[in-house]
Design a protein around this motif. Structure first.
Motif, PDB file in Angstrom:
ATOM      1  N   LEU A 116      41.972  13.419 -14.613  1.00  9.79           N
ATOM      2  CA  LEU A 116      41.970  12.243 -13.748  1.00  9.79           C
ATOM      3  C   LEU A 116      40.737  11.379 -14.004  1.00  9.79           C
ATOM      4  CD1 LEU A 116      43.639  10.906 -11.585  1.00  9.79           C
ATOM      5  CD2 LEU A 116      42.395  12.213  -9.857  1.00  9.79           C
ATOM      6  N   ALA A 117      39.577  12.002 -14.190  1.00  7.97           N
ATOM      7  CA  ALA A 117      38.349  11.255 -14.486  1.00  7.97           C
ATOM      8  C   ALA A 117      38.489  10.477 -15.787  1.00  7.97           C
ATOM      9  CB  ALA A 117      37.154  12.203 -14.567  1.00  7.97           C
ATOM     10  N   TRP A 170      32.054  -0.767 -22.893  1.00 11.80           N
ATOM     11  CA  TRP A 170      31.171   0.129 -23.646  1.00 11.80           C
ATOM     12  C   TRP A 170      30.823   1.370 -22.831  1.00 11.80           C
ATOM     13  CZ3 TRP A 170      29.262   1.707 -28.063  1.00 11.80           C
ATOM     14  CH2 TRP A 170      28.053   2.420 -28.092  1.00 11.80           C
ATOM     15  N   PHE A 171      30.495   1.168 -21.554  1.00  9.25           N
ATOM     16  CA  PHE A 171      30.145   2.297 -20.694  1.00  9.25           C
ATOM     17  C   PHE A 171      31.333   3.247 -20.526  1.00  9.25           C
ATOM     18  CE2 PHE A 171      27.030  -0.716 -18.370  1.00  9.25           C
ATOM     19  CZ  PHE A 171      26.084  -0.515 -19.362  1.00  9.25           C
ATOM     20  N   ALA A 172      32.549   2.677 -20.446  1.00 10.71           N
ATOM     21  CA  ALA A 172      33.743   3.511 -20.322  1.00 10.71           C
ATOM     22  C   ALA A 172      33.903   4.402 -21.554  1.00 10.71           C
ATOM     23  CB  ALA A 172      34.985   2.640 -20.126  1.00 10.71           C
ATOM     24  N   LEU A 173      33.666   3.830 -22.721  1.00 13.94           N
ATOM     25  CA  LEU A 173      33.770   4.613 -23.955  1.00 13.94           C
ATOM     26  C   LEU A 173      32.690   5.692 -24.023  1.00 13.94           C
ATOM     27  CD1 LEU A 173      34.598   1.796 -26.551  1.00 13.94           C
ATOM     28  CD2 LEU A 173      36.168   3.476 -25.539  1.00 13.94           C
ATOM     29  N   ILE A 174      31.476   5.342 -23.576  1.00 17.07           N
ATOM     30  CA  ILE A 174      30.387   6.330 -23.545  1.00 17.07           C
ATOM     31  C   ILE A 174      30.758   7.493 -22.626  1.00 17.07           C
ATOM     32  CG2 ILE A 174      28.025   6.725 -22.729  1.00 17.07           C
ATOM     33  CD1 ILE A 174      28.038   5.366 -25.377  1.00 17.07           C
ATOM     34  N   GLN A 179      33.141  13.471 -22.289  1.00 10.95           N
ATOM     35  CA  GLN A 179      34.067  14.324 -21.547  1.00 10.95           C
ATOM     36  C   GLN A 179      34.835  15.259 -22.475  1.00 10.95           C
ATOM     37  OE1 GLN A 179      36.453  12.027 -18.705  1.00 10.95           O
ATOM     38  NE2 GLN A 179      34.831  10.479 -18.656  1.00 10.95           N
ATOM     39  N   ASP A 180      35.588  16.174 -21.852  1.00  8.80           N
ATOM     40  CA  ASP A 180      36.400  17.132 -22.590  1.00  8.80           C
ATOM     41  C   ASP A 180      37.422  16.405 -23.458  1.00  8.80           C
ATOM     42  OD1 ASP A 180      37.528  19.965 -22.926  1.00  8.80           O
ATOM     43  OD2 ASP A 180      39.278  18.854 -22.203  1.00  8.80           O
ATOM     44  N   ALA A 183      41.165  16.505 -22.380  1.00  5.83           N
ATOM     45  CA  ALA A 183      41.424  15.654 -21.218  1.00  5.83           C
ATOM     46  C   ALA A 183      41.433  14.178 -21.615  1.00  5.83           C
ATOM     47  CB  ALA A 183      40.371  15.903 -20.139  1.00  5.83           C
ATOM     48  N   VAL A 184      40.516  13.794 -22.482  1.00  7.09           N
ATOM     49  CA  VAL A 184      40.423  12.395 -22.910  1.00  7.09           C
ATOM     50  C   VAL A 184      41.679  11.980 -23.671  1.00  7.09           C
ATOM     51  CG1 VAL A 184      39.190  10.799 -24.433  1.00  7.09           C
ATOM     52  CG2 VAL A 184      37.909  12.329 -22.926  1.00  7.09           C
ATOM     53  N   LEU A 185      42.150  12.832 -24.577  1.00  8.64           N
ATOM     54  CA  LEU A 185      43.336  12.491 -25.370  1.00  8.64           C
ATOM     55  C   LEU A 185      44.588  12.447 -24.495  1.00  8.64           C
ATOM     56  CD1 LEU A 185      42.641  14.585 -28.600  1.00  8.64           C
ATOM     57  CD2 LEU A 185      42.478  12.093 -28.320  1.00  8.64           C
ATOM     58  N   ALA A 186      44.721  13.401 -23.598  1.00  3.26           N
ATOM     59  CA  ALA A 186      45.880  13.406 -22.712  1.00  3.26           C
ATOM     60  C   ALA A 186      45.867  12.180 -21.803  1.00  3.26           C
ATOM     61  CB  ALA A 186      45.884  14.688 -21.867  1.00  3.26           C
ATOM     62  N   ALA A 187      44.690  11.845 -21.275  1.00  4.37           N
ATOM     63  CA  ALA A 187      44.569  10.668 -20.410  1.00  4.37           C
ATOM     64  C   ALA A 187      44.844   9.386 -21.174  1.00  4.37           C
ATOM     65  CB  ALA A 187      43.176  10.621 -19.776  1.00  4.37           C
ATOM     66  N   ALA A 188      44.452   9.356 -22.450  1.00  7.41           N
ATOM     67  CA  ALA A 188      44.720   8.173 -23.275  1.00  7.41           C
ATOM     68  C   ALA A 188      46.225   7.943 -23.403  1.00  7.41           C
ATOM     69  CB  ALA A 188      44.100   8.341 -24.659  1.00  7.41           C
TER      70      ALA A 188
END
Length: 639
Positions: A116-117, A170-174, A179-180, A183-188
């Motif tokens: 979710l994050a 930029w901050f979102a990408l940082i 993050q894990d 989780a990042v790939l699934a959220a993408a």
């Protein structure tokens, strides 16, 4: 069986904006990707605040000496304000300082939270990158345009918005990089699917009714809210989706509306009031006020809890923020309250209940904004706010009195007149700050922005005179102000296009028609909107809810024969109750963290106070006199 949270675990359930206010300075270095960039960005916004402060003070001096104003200050003010709003708003994002609804997230399984994050950060990236792309053509058109007085390229005026959107992306990408990966790939994938659904959906709405479209967009808005997306981004995304799906207007109207929504000379008062309150709090200047009130009424039944209510009433006129009020007064008086054995849950309850009325006490930020977006003057709103807040304070004090014997706590011994005189002497310089601000604005001698700039200068002088400010006072308070003021102004900017979108959708007329169909009853209208506003105060927090609903509901209130000044007070207090009522009220969690008490134990103490304040609100809704007496006495409205 429910487990009671330990005080040190409270940070886990405190919404992000409350955590930032309470724990500012504990953000890990390099939140922007590099420590040097952290400092550059913070000092850029800090320099904008200081530069604007000096410009306003110069304008005041020139006007007093010559009777004329410095014309170019308006253009400088606009650039400074947009810098604070969008660069400061960008800074607030990686620090976790933006308001968001955490009620659902707190109850989700721990395994879900990383996904979710990451989804929230992807949505923030999509919104900010999209807003920048849509704004580029406007930015290009402004290169050849000049401002009327200083002949600066208009491009420079709009640059802070563009820079802010790029920084947020930029901050979102940082954040995503840290993050894990799973989780990042699934959220993408989920975020991409959500974007694709929106992009492919317009044909489905070609023949849909406006109400059906609005219903879908509101459903999306609430879904995004409960996912934990910061409220400012939810407001902007909801506006863009409505315009895109309905084909009503070009979506580029959203970034243009955001850039325009942060303009306005009166909005400059917001960072100045926040800075003044931060200086007072950081320098420990709330303590003389608390000691004076203790000397005057600390011997009454309820003792220091009565002192908390009155101190909150006074300090609300300094900080301009109810969350800052809770943090400042609660922290200042915590040692005194613990020493005299007051139950921490009762302290949380009294802090929360007495803070609800703080928004109507001048110079409240909400009152300033309400005066800028409605036809009611700021002076009228300032005068109208005193008596309703005093009435609610008396309600809370009466309940403290009734509950005192059961709850315990040691009242202060009755102070001698000499002790009261001494306390008055030490507190008088601090008291002059709120009194001087209110008198300056109500007398018409200066604008709220000018008064707030003088208040900042006075607060720094006072801190130096009391020798309570550290050598880093300026830097520390500026750093905190950049985050808080940026977050507030960014929300104002994001709410502007949504308010225009709701007006375009005819929501105001639909509410009017609904209430007319139920009998044209002013009483029914007032009760309906009180409940609506408390719910919206829960979901959107007080400020965003006021920005959206005040322009919609105030004209309807007038049509139903409700005095608009009275309704403005009822509207603000209703949203204040929502902001402090569990489960989503951020102010309540700030009070818990400040008093170092568990949420569960605090709730047991808070419900009687919440009911008492709600009954007090119903009295204010039924009796216009409380809100209209002082403005009528001053000749601002008819008796």
């Amino acid at each position: 069986m429910k487990r009671t949270l330990a005080p040190e675990e409270l940070e886990e359930v405190i919404p992000s904006d409350a955590e930032e206010i309470l724990h500012h300075g504990h953000v890990p270095p390099g939140w922007s990707g590099a420590v040097w960039l952290d400092k550059v960005l913070e000092w850029t916004v800090g320099a904008a605040i200081i530069a604007e402060l000096l410009v306003i003070l110069l304008n005041i001096t020139v006007r007093v000496v010559t009777g004329d104003s410095v014309l170019w200050t308006q253009e400088v003010s606009e650039i400074a304000l947009l810098t604070i709003a969008f660069i400061g708003g960008a800074i607030a994002y990686p620090k976790g300082a933006h308001m968001s609804v955490q009620a659902l997230i707190m109850r989700l399984p721990a395994a879900w939270k990383p996904y979710l994050a990451a989804l929230v950060d992807w949505l923030v990236f999509v919104m900010s990158a999209g807003a920048f792309a849509l704004f580029v053509p406007t930015l290009a058109q402004q290169i050849e345009e000049k401002t009327p007085i200083l002949q600066l390229p208009v491009f420079w005026v709009s640059l802070p918005f563009s820079a802010g959107m790029v920084l947020i992306a930029w901050f979102a990408l940082i954040k995503l990089w840290r993050q894990d990966r799973r989780a990042v790939l699934a959220a993408a994938g989920i975020a991409a699917a959500m974007v694709a659904v929106v992009l492919l959906a317009p044909p489905l709405f070609y023949y849909a009714s406006p109400n059906a479209l609005l219903g879908v967009v509101l459903a999306v808005l609430f879904l995004l809210l409960f996912l934990g997306l910061p409220i400012a981004f939810v407001l902007a995304l909801a506006s863009g989706i409505y315009l895109y799906l309905g084909g009503i207007s070009d979506v580029s109207a959203i970034p243009i509306g955001m850039a325009s929504g942060a303009k306005g000379f009166v909005l400059l008062a917001i960072p100045f009031f926040i800075l003044a309150g931060t200086v007072m709090n950081s320098a420990g200047l709330t303590l003389p006020l608390a000691k004076l009130v203790d000397a005057l009424i600390g011997h009454l039944r309820g003792g220091l809890l009565q002192v908390v209510v009155v101190t909150m009433y006074i300090f609300s006129g300094i900080s301009g923020s109810k969350v800052a009020d809770v943090a400042a007064v609660g922290t200042t008086m915590r040692g005194m309250l613990e020493e005299r054995k007051y139950p921490r849950g009762e302290v949380v309850a009294v802090l929360s209940a007495s803070a609800i009325m703080g928004e109507t006490i001048p110079p409240s930020i909400v009152l300033l904004i309400l005066g800028s977006i409605t036809t009611i003057s700021t002076t009228t709103l300032f005068l109208a706010g005193f008596v309703p807040a005093a009435f609610l304070a008396l309600v809370v004090m009466a309940l403290v009195f009734v509950r005192a014997r059961k709850q315990g706590g040691v009242a202060s011994p009755k102070a001698t007149w000499r002790a009261r005189g001494s306390a008055t002497f030490f507190a008088l310089p601090t008291l002059l700050l709120p009194v001087g601000m209110v008198v300056g604005i109500l007398s018409g001698f200066a604008t709220p922005t000018e008064v707030s700039s003088v208040a900042v200068a006075y607060a720094f002088v006072l801190a130096a005179a009391y020798r309570r400010g550290s050598k880093r006072l300026l830097g520390d308070t500026l750093r905190e102000t950049t985050t808080t003021a940026g977050m507030v102004l960014f929300i104002i900017a994001a709410a502007s296009p949504l308010a225009q979108t709701l007006a375009l959708a005819g929501v105001s007329q639909q509410i009017h028609d609904l209430m007319s169909g139920l009998g044209d009853s002013p009483v029914l209208f007032m009760l309906f909107t009180v409940v609506l506003l408390i719910i919206m105060g829960q979901l959107l927090e007080g400020l965003p809810a006021v920005l959206i609903f005040a322009p919609l509901l105030l004209p309807i209130a007038t049509d139903f024969g409700v005095n608009p000044v009275q309704y403005a007070m009822v509207l603000i207090i209703s949203m204040g109750i929502g902001s402090f009522a569990p489960p989503a009220g951020v102010g309540f969690y700030v009070a818990c963290a400040t008093a170092r008490e568990t949420v569960e134990n605090s709730l047991k103490h808070f419900w009687p106070y919440l009911v008492a304040v709600f009954i007090g609100l119903l009295v204010l809704a039924a009796v216009p006199w409380f809100s209209t007496f002082l403005p009528a006495l001053a000749g601002l409205i008819p008796f």
